[in-house]
Design a protein around this motif. Structure first.
Motif, PDB file in Angstrom:
ATOM      1  N   ASP A   1      99.886  31.281  42.898  1.00  0.00           N
ATOM      2  CA  ASP A   1      99.345  30.395  41.858  1.00  0.00           C
ATOM      3  C   ASP A   1     100.502  29.756  41.090  1.00  0.00           C
ATOM      4  O   ASP A   1     101.355  30.464  40.539  1.00  0.00           O
TER       5      ASP A   1
ATOM      6  N   HIS B   1      91.188  22.992  28.227  1.00  0.00           N
ATOM      7  CA  HIS B   1      91.109  22.145  29.421  1.00  0.00           C
ATOM      8  C   HIS B   1      89.725  21.519  29.591  1.00  0.00           C
ATOM      9  O   HIS B   1      88.753  21.893  28.924  1.00  0.00           O
TER      10      HIS B   1
ATOM     11  N   ASN C   1      91.061  23.729  38.094  1.00  0.00           N
ATOM     12  CA  ASN C   1      92.459  23.823  37.646  1.00  0.00           C
ATOM     13  C   ASN C   1      92.569  24.608  36.357  1.00  0.00           C
ATOM     14  O   ASN C   1      93.540  25.317  36.122  1.00  0.00           O
TER      15      ASN C   1
ATOM     16  N   LEU D   1      95.809  25.027  34.197  1.00  0.00           N
ATOM     17  CA  LEU D   1      96.892  24.481  35.011  1.00  0.00           C
ATOM     18  C   LEU D   1      97.143  23.005  34.684  1.00  0.00           C
ATOM     19  O   LEU D   1      98.265  22.514  34.824  1.00  0.00           O
ATOM     20  N   ASP D   2      96.099  22.303  34.221  1.00  0.00           N
ATOM     21  CA  ASP D   2      96.270  20.901  33.827  1.00  0.00           C
ATOM     22  C   ASP D   2      97.278  20.741  32.697  1.00  0.00           C
ATOM     23  O   ASP D   2      97.846  19.662  32.508  1.00  0.00           O
TER      24      ASP D   2
ATOM     25  N   GLY E   1      88.818  28.382  36.642  1.00  0.00           N
ATOM     26  CA  GLY E   1      90.165  28.850  36.938  1.00  0.00           C
ATOM     27  C   GLY E   1      90.218  30.301  37.331  1.00  0.00           C
ATOM     28  O   GLY E   1      89.564  30.758  38.266  1.00  0.00           O
TER      29      GLY E   1
END
Length: 511
Positions: A68, A110, A115, A118-119, A142
C-alpha cells in the motif's frame, strides 16, 4: 480550429449526448420499475428479519497491504498508521497521524472512492512539517472496516467528532474534499469554535470541490454536461451540443418528479439488502438526501473554499453558493484544475492551503465578480447567443436567445422568452413584477427576486440555488406547466417565509 479537430469534437459531444439520451429515453418507466422493485425488496427483507433481534456485529480489523503506497509513505516518514474504533459503528477505522509534536491539528477528510485518505498523500508531507495532521479512512472506505448502516454526513460527522476529541490538539483546522467537504461542513455547523468549552476548538474550515450540496436533481443534472464546457467548443457545434445537454437535463428533471424510490432506504436492513456492499452507493445516496439549508448559518469560523474551474463532478455554481451562504467565506478558483486539485495541481494547492493555515493568503486565485457598470437603461436582446451581460439596468428583455449569462447584474425586471439563460449574482427588485419566464430554461445561483408579485412562470424549467423569491402578495405565479428545482433557497409570500429545497412540477399555482 481545423476541420479534423472540429469533427473530433463533434463526434465526442454527439456520442456523449446519444449515450445519455439512450439511457434516459425511457427513464420514467425505469424509475417506476425501480420504485416497484425497491418496494418488493423492502417487504421481503422486512419479512426475513421480522423475528431477528439486532446484534452488535463482530468486526475484524483489516490488515494493511504491505505494498500500500500509504503504508510505505508512513514507514518512510515515520507517521503513525493504525486502526481505532470509530464512534458510531464501533468498527476498526484506519487513522494516520503525522507531525505529532506540532500543533495545531489539521484534519483531512476524503471524498468518495476506495483511495480514502490516499488522495491526501501529496499534501501530508508539506503539512506534517509544521502541523499535527490527522487523516482517516471513513468507515466503509479504504483500509477501514465495512460496517452496516447509513454512511450519511451526520454519521460521518459524529465519527470525526469522536476522532478529534481523542487525538486532536487544542486548535483544529478542518479540510474536506468532495463528499468529505460536505461532511466537514456538517461537522463545522456543530463544533464549538469561539465560545470557551472543553476539548479542541475549530478555528478554520476549508472546503475543496464540495459535492452533494445542491438539491439532488440539480446535482445529477450537472453530470449531464458535455465532455468539455460549451464555451470551449467551436461555434459550429456549440448550439447543437447545448440543445442535446438541455434535452438530457429536461429528462432528468422529469424523472425526479416521479418520486424518490430511495426513501425506504432509511431502514437499515432494507438499505443493506439493496445497496449491498457498495460504500460508494451508500454514501452517495445519503449525501444527496441531506438538506444543508440550515447548516450554513451555524458555521461561525473563517471559511475558505477552493474549486477547480473544470470540475465536471461538483459544479462550480456550488462554490458560488457556498461563498454567499457562509458568512465571510472566500472562494478561490484554479482555472485549469478539475475535481481533485491536490493531485493535479499539488504545488498550487499546497501553497493555497498553507497560506490560509498561516493567515497569509493572497488574492491570486480569489474569485472576483465582474465589474458592474452603473446604468439605468433598458437592455433588449433578440435572436442572440453566447453573450455575457453585466451591469445595472432598468429592464432586461431576452427573446429567442441561447446560452446567455447574466453575471453580477441588477435590474428592476428581467423578462425571458423562448431562451436559455444562466443567472449568477443577480438582483431583481421592483414594486411590481420582477421576473417572468415564458417557455424558457433558467439556471440561477445567488439570485434575489423581489416584487409585489415577484415571479411569473409559464411553461419553463427553472433551477435556482441560493435564491430568495419574495413577493408582497405571492412569490410565484405559475400559469403553464413548469418544472422548478430549488437548492437551499427561500420563498417569501407576504409575511410568510419558508425554506425550500426540492423539485416541483407546477401548473396554475400561486405560491
Amino acid at each position: 480550429m481545423g476541420n479534423h479537430v472540429r469533427q473530433t469534437a463533434f463526434v465526442i459531444v454527439t456520442a456523449a449526448s446519444l449515450t445519455l439520451f439512450s439511457s434516459l429515453l425511457f427513464a420514467e418507466n425505469w424509475w417506476q420499475k425501480t420504485k416497484d422493485a425497491v418496494h418488493e425488496v423492502s417487504e421481503a427483507v422486512e419479512q426475513k428479519f421480522l423475528q431477528q433481534d439486532d446484534q452488535e456485529p463482530d468486526y475484524q480489523t483489516p490488515n494493511f497491504d504491505p505494498a500500500d503506497p500509504l503504508l510505505l509513505a508512513a514507514q518512510a516518514h515515520q507517521w503513525r498508521l493504525s486502526h481505532r474504533q470509530d464512534a458510531v459503528w464501533h468498527s476498526p477505522m484506519a487513522v494516520l497521524e503525522a507531525g505529532v509534536n506540532h500543533g495545531p491539528t489539521v484534519v483531512l477528510v476524503h471524498g468518495l472512492g476506495q483511495n480514502g485518505m490516499l488522495d491526501w498523500l501529496p499534501v501530508i508531507p508539506a503539512l506534517a512539517a509544521r502541523y499535527h495532521v490527522l487523516a482517516v479512512d471513513l468507515p466503509g472506505f479504504g483500509r477501514s472496516a465495512l460496517p452496516s448502516g447509513e454512511y450519511s454526513p451526520e454519521n460521518y460527522a459524529a465519527v470525526l467528532a469522536g476522532l478529534i476529541a481523542d487525538l486532536a490538539h487544542d486548535e483544529v483546522h478542518l479540510v474536506g474534499h468532495s463528499m468529505g467537504a460536505a461532511v466537514s461542513l456538517y461537522l463545522a455547523s456543530q463544533m464549538p469554535s469561539a465560545t470557551p468549552s472543553p476539548g479542541p476548538q475549530l478555528r478554520q474550515l476549508m472546503l475543496v470541490d464540495a459535492a452533494g450540496i445542491l438539491e439532488r436533481t440539480a446535482f445529477v443534472k450537472s453530470l449531464a454536461t458535455a465532455p468539455v464546457p460549451l464555451e470551449q467548443l467551436p461555434d459550429i457545434i456549440r448550439s447543437p451540443s447545448a440543445s442535446a445537454v438541455d434535452f438530457a437535463e429536461s429528462l432528468i428533471e422529469r424523472v425526479s418528479l416521479l418520486g424518490d424510490p430511495t426513501a425506504v432506504l432509511g431502514n437499515r436492513r432494507i438499505r443493506d439488502a439493496v445497496v449491498g456492499q457498495s460504500p460508494n452507493s451508500n454514501a452517495a445516496l445519503a449525501l444527496v438526501q441531506t438538506d444543508f439549508s440550515r447548516r450554513f448559518a451555524q458555521v461561525t469560523v473563517p471559511t475558505a473554499i477552493l474549486w477547480g474551474a473544470q470540475d465536471t463532478v461538483a459544479p462550480l455554481r456550488t462554490g458560488y453558493l457556498l461563498e454567499q451562504k457562509i458568512a465571510g467565506a472566500q472562494l478561490s478558483i484554479f482555472p485549469d484544475a478539475a475535481h481533485v486539485p491536490m493531485a493535479s495541481h499539488t504545488p498550487m494547492f499546497n501553497a493555497w492551503l498553507l497560506n490560509r493555515l498561516e493567515g497569509t493568503a493572497d488574492d491570486a486565485y480569489r474569485y472576483q465578480p465582474p465589474s458592474a457598470p452603473i446604468g439605468n437603461t433598458d437592455l433588449v436582446l433578440k435572436d442572440c447567443s453566447n453573450r455575457v451581460i453585466t451591469g445595472a439596468y432598468r429592464r432586461v428583455s431576452l427573446s429567442r436567445c441561447k446560452n446567455i449569462l447574466l453575471d453580477n447584474v441588477s435590474a428592476e425586471r428581467l423578462s425571458v422568452a423562448h431562451s436559455s439563460v444562466e443567472l449568477r449574482n443577480v438582483s431583481l427588485v421592483s414594486e411590481g413584477r420582477s421576473f417572468s419566464s415564458d417557455e424558457s430554461v433558467v439556471l440561477g445561483t445567488n439570485v434575489l427576486i423581489q416584487g409585489k408579485k415577484a415571479a411569473l412562470i409559464q411553461g419553463s424549467r427553472i433551477d435556482l440555488a441560493g435564491a430568495t423569491v419574495a413577493g408582497a402578495d405571492k412569490a410565484l405565479n405559475v400559469k403553464a406547466t413548469s418544472l422548478l428545482v430549488f437548492s437551499v433557497s427561500e420563498l417569501q409570500s407576504g409575511a410568510s417565509r419558508r425554506p425550500i429545497h426540492g423539485s416541483f412540477r407546477l401548473e396554475d399555482k400561486r405560491w
